[in-house]
Design a protein around this motif. Structure first.
Motif, mmCIF file in Angstrom:
data_model
loop_
_atom_site.group_PDB
_atom_site.id
_atom_site.type_symbol
_atom_site.label_atom_id
_atom_site.label_comp_id
_atom_site.label_asym_id
_atom_site.label_seq_id
_atom_site.Cartn_x
_atom_site.Cartn_y
_atom_site.Cartn_z
ATOM 1 N N THR A 163 -11.503 -8.372 4.664
ATOM 2 C CA THR A 163 -12.755 -8.349 3.913
ATOM 3 C C THR A 163 -13.329 -6.940 3.860
ATOM 4 O OG1 THR A 163 -13.181 -10.604 4.689
ATOM 5 C CG2 THR A 163 -15.022 -9.424 3.710
ATOM 6 N N ASP A 188 -11.486 -4.939 1.171
ATOM 7 C CA ASP A 188 -11.962 -5.297 -0.172
ATOM 8 C C ASP A 188 -13.352 -4.727 -0.438
ATOM 9 O OD1 ASP A 188 -9.629 -6.678 -0.577
ATOM 10 O OD2 ASP A 188 -10.450 -8.619 0.004
ATOM 11 N N CYS A 246 -13.110 -0.952 -1.197
ATOM 12 C CA CYS A 246 -12.602 -0.733 -2.556
ATOM 13 C C CYS A 246 -13.670 -1.055 -3.604
ATOM 14 C CB CYS A 246 -11.359 -1.587 -2.793
ATOM 15 S SG CYS A 246 -9.925 -1.107 -1.810
#
Length: 388
Positions: A307, A310, A313
């Motif tokens: 997580t 992500d 990003c």
């Protein structure tokens, strides 16, 4: 009167014995189900131990029937004893597997905050493998001891057990080291199944812990198999040792005209639009300002490593989009100062010329002008066909 000691009597005895074994198996199943109504574990027990239990009853019943009809057959007794030991080991292994599986089922690792569950899962997996190894060794040893020749050799083997153990220990030193390391990993809580680790420079999860090796599931679906001694003798990173929450950074090099205040406000808006940020921390700081660039570092937190990746990003993408549309002046630029013209001006000669001697045709502007008049071409004038 019916002769039970004939071949026909043997067949009848075996048939009756197998029927009795079947009845016993059915009654046992009904008792287990009736005693544990509205529970799920009886089904799992039946599924695990049904076949070895029925086969065990069949072996015992057939052996008893043969001894009743045709006693005194030593080779038959020996064969059924071996079969009884093998099937009994299978049945004990099934019971152990059911018990350990029941314990593992109570600790799920697919839920948040599963540190205790992962530790229990790892320890139970090692215990199950140890139990299976012990059962197999004991069963194999028991079968070998049923042969008279092996019993005769057993005394001499036990007499030299000290020497044999030393030789075996030296020969299997690396294997035994991995076995002890596997047991140490399981009960020292150094790694657990589903732990996130960095090993050999690779990011992955602990997929399996055995007695001799550990399987790491790398992020790109590769599997890295490492000996158990690697995790007891080599430093490695465990990202979920005491918890799965992590702190990550996003670093961006920008122009000096960037506004950290505006970026900080945009970061708050970005985090408000996502649910993968756990809300524990969000920081935006200028950590460096050298080399013509300003380095902005963003710190955020997430519930676990995937997580967090992500989230980093997502923040990076949103910040790039915001810089392009809302603050293009902050995009990094390379500045070059043009100094070539200044160097030429410095190296050019001055208008004033100072010489030691000033002559008629050299040394001054007037002298140079007189020299040019004397060295220029002289026009020739023609009159009446003659040249003057």
């Amino acid at each position: 009167m019916f002769d039970w000691h004939s071949w026909l009597g043997l067949a009848a005895s075996v048939a009756i014995a197998l029927a009795a074994a079947f009845v016993v198996a059915v009654i046992t199943k009904l008792i287990v189900v009736a005693a544990t109504k509205r529970r799920e574990w009886p089904r799992a027990l039946t599924s695990k131990a049904r076949h070895p239990y029925r086969l065990l009853l069949a072996v015992i019943a057939t052996w008893a029937a043969i001894n009743f009809s045709m006693p005194g057959m030593d080779w038959v007794d020996h064969a059924f004893l071996i079969a009884l030991i093998a099937v009994g080991a299978w049945f004990i292994g099934a019971i152990v597997s059911f018990g350990i599986g029941l314990g593992m089922g109570r600790y799920r690792i697919d839920v948040p905050d599963n540190r205790v569950a992962r530790r229990i899962q790892t320890q139970l997996a090692i215990v199950r493998r140890l139990a299976f190894a012990v059962i197999v060794i004991v069963a194999a040893g028991s079968i070998l001891l049923t042969f008279p020749g092996v019993q005769a050799v057993g005394a001499s083997v036990l007499a030299s057990a000290g020497i044999v153990s030393i030789v075996a220990g030296l020969a299997a030193q690396s294997t035994l080291a991995n076995v002890f390391a596997g047991v140490q990993l399981a009960f020292s809580d150094a790694i657990r199944v589903d732990d996130v680790v960095i090993a050999e420079g690779e990011w992955g999860r602990i997929e399996e812990v055995t007695l001799t090796y550990v399987v790491v599931h790398i992020w790109d679906d590769r599997r890295m198999v490492l000996p158990s001694t690697y995790f007891t003798s080599t430093p490695f990173e465990n990202w979920t040792r005491s918890g799965s929450e992590l702190l990550g950074s996003v670093e961006i090099d920008l122009d000096w005209r960037v506004s950290p205040v505006a970026m900080r406000a945009e970061l708050d808006r970005i985090l408000a639009r996502t649910n993968i940020w756990d809300g524990r921390a969000s920081v935006l700081q200028v950590t460096d300002a050298t080399g013509g660039f300003v380095r902005v570092r963003i710190l955020v937190t997430a519930v676990d490593a995937p997580t967090l990746f992500d989230l980093r990003c997502f923040i990076r993408e949103e910040m790039v989009e915001w810089l392009q549309t809302q603050d293009p002046a902050a995009i990094p630029r390379t500045r070059v100062q043009m100094v070539q013209s200044e160097q030429r001006a410095e190296s050019a000669p001055t208008s004033e010329t100072h010489t030691d001697q000033i002559g008629l045709f050299t040394g001054s502007a007037q002298a140079e002008e007189r020299a040019s008049l004397l060295t220029s071409s002289i026009p020739i004038i023609e009159t009446d066909g003659r040249r003057d």
